[in-house]
Write an enzyme that holds these catalytic residues in place. Structure first.
Site, PDB file in Angstrom:
ATOM      1  N   GLU A   4       2.525 -13.316 -10.682  1.00 17.24           N
ATOM      2  CA  GLU A   4       3.761 -14.120 -10.718  1.00 17.24           C
ATOM      3  C   GLU A   4       3.996 -14.830  -9.389  1.00 17.24           C
ATOM      4  OE1 GLU A   4       6.297 -11.023 -12.260  1.00 17.24           O
ATOM      5  OE2 GLU A   4       5.192 -11.149 -14.144  1.00 17.24           O
ATOM      6  N   HIS A  27       0.617 -10.551  -6.576  1.00 20.48           N
ATOM      7  CA  HIS A  27       0.907 -10.425  -8.008  1.00 20.48           C
ATOM      8  C   HIS A  27       0.776 -11.802  -8.665  1.00 20.48           C
ATOM      9  CE1 HIS A  27       3.102  -9.778 -11.739  1.00 20.48           C
ATOM     10  NE2 HIS A  27       2.843  -8.493 -11.574  1.00 20.48           N
TER      11      HIS A  27
END
Ligand code: PEP
Length: 262
Positions: free
Chosen positions: A106, A104
């Site tokens: 993030e 991901h």
């Protein structure tokens, strides 16, 4: 080759909802989806709670035979040992997780996760019988400098190095500039990159795996725009962040056929 891919709606809770909240949430989500039984049957639904919720979600899903899948938001590249704070794919499998999100944006930005680590995690997921949901996507700067497909395609190529496609995977195209910004990509932009990612799947894993692999779009997906993405031939569902925490909104995303009239 025309292959029907079941649409996949995946809710990434990120670091929201503790284990007690997760029980109430999944129960309410199941009720909301039961109201939509007819449409719900046309899509697969999964939630991705924090690690500490997974045992509670497993217990609830198993006890009530809920048609909701679940997975983790990350996995260690290692199977066991001196890796403080990490979670083995073996532990996730024991909790009956089917999926795990890997790479991901993030994690790539906040935890400096490299393409090589993403690749090692994909292999770890497969070692433990988990289906990786491999996230790729360009930043606004990448888009400006390289156009829409170059970075996601390069990230997916690295993530799949030496990976056995027959073990299953899902790809999530998530432009970083669209995540949590309220500014989703256009359906045409999502389709352009999804088609490029599928072409790469053909090159690396062969036609059969490429045609059966779901490519999701993620980034500010809502009930109001889900249908427009799912009309695109190479977009097979959505990875939903913020809107997955709003039960009526998420249930409405799952009922995407109502919005398309398809
Ligand atoms: C995400 O974080 O994967 C995501 C798509 O977030 P949002 O839906 O909030 O843009």
């Amino acid at each position: 080759m025309a292959v029907k891919r079941t649409p996949f709606i995946a809710g990434n809770w990120k670091m929201n909802l503790d284990h007690l909240q997760s029980i109430a949430f999944v129960q309410k989500l199941a009720w909301a989806l039961a109201d939509a039984k007819h449409d719900f049957a046309d899509a697969e639904v999964a939630v991705f709670p924090p690690f500490t919720d997974l045992r509670s979600v497993q217990t609830l899903v198993a006890a009530d035979s809920l048609p909701i899948g679940y997975g983790a938001q990350d996995v260690s590249a290692h199977d066991s040992g001196a890796y403080t704070g990490e979670i083995s794919g073996a532990f996730l499998k024991q909790l009956d997780c089917r999926y795990v999100i890997i790479g991901h944006s993030e994690r790539r930005t906040l935890h400096a996760e490299s393409d090589a680590e993403v690749n090692a995690k994909v292999k770890a997921a497969h070692r433990h019988g988990l289906v990786p949901v491999i996230c790729v996507g360009e930043t606004a700067e990448d888009l400006e400098a390289h156009g829409p497909s170059a970075v996601p395609v390069a990230q997916l190529r690295a993530a799949l190095d030496g990976v056995d496609g027959s073990k299953g995977l899902v790809v999530a195209y998530e432009p970083v500039w669209a995540i949590g910004s309220g500014q989703a990509a256009t359906p045409a932009q999502a389709e352009q990159v999804a088609a490029a990612l599928r072409a790469l799947l053909v090159e690396l894993l062969g036609e059969e795996v490429a045609q059966s692999t779901r490519v999701l779009y993620g980034g500010s997906v809502k009930a109001a725009n889900i249908a427009s993405f799912l009309r695109e031939p190479n977009v097979d569902g959505a990875l939903v962040g913020g809107a997955s925490l709003d039960i009526p909104e998420f249930a409405s995303i799952v009922r995407f056929k109502k919005h398309v009239g398809a």
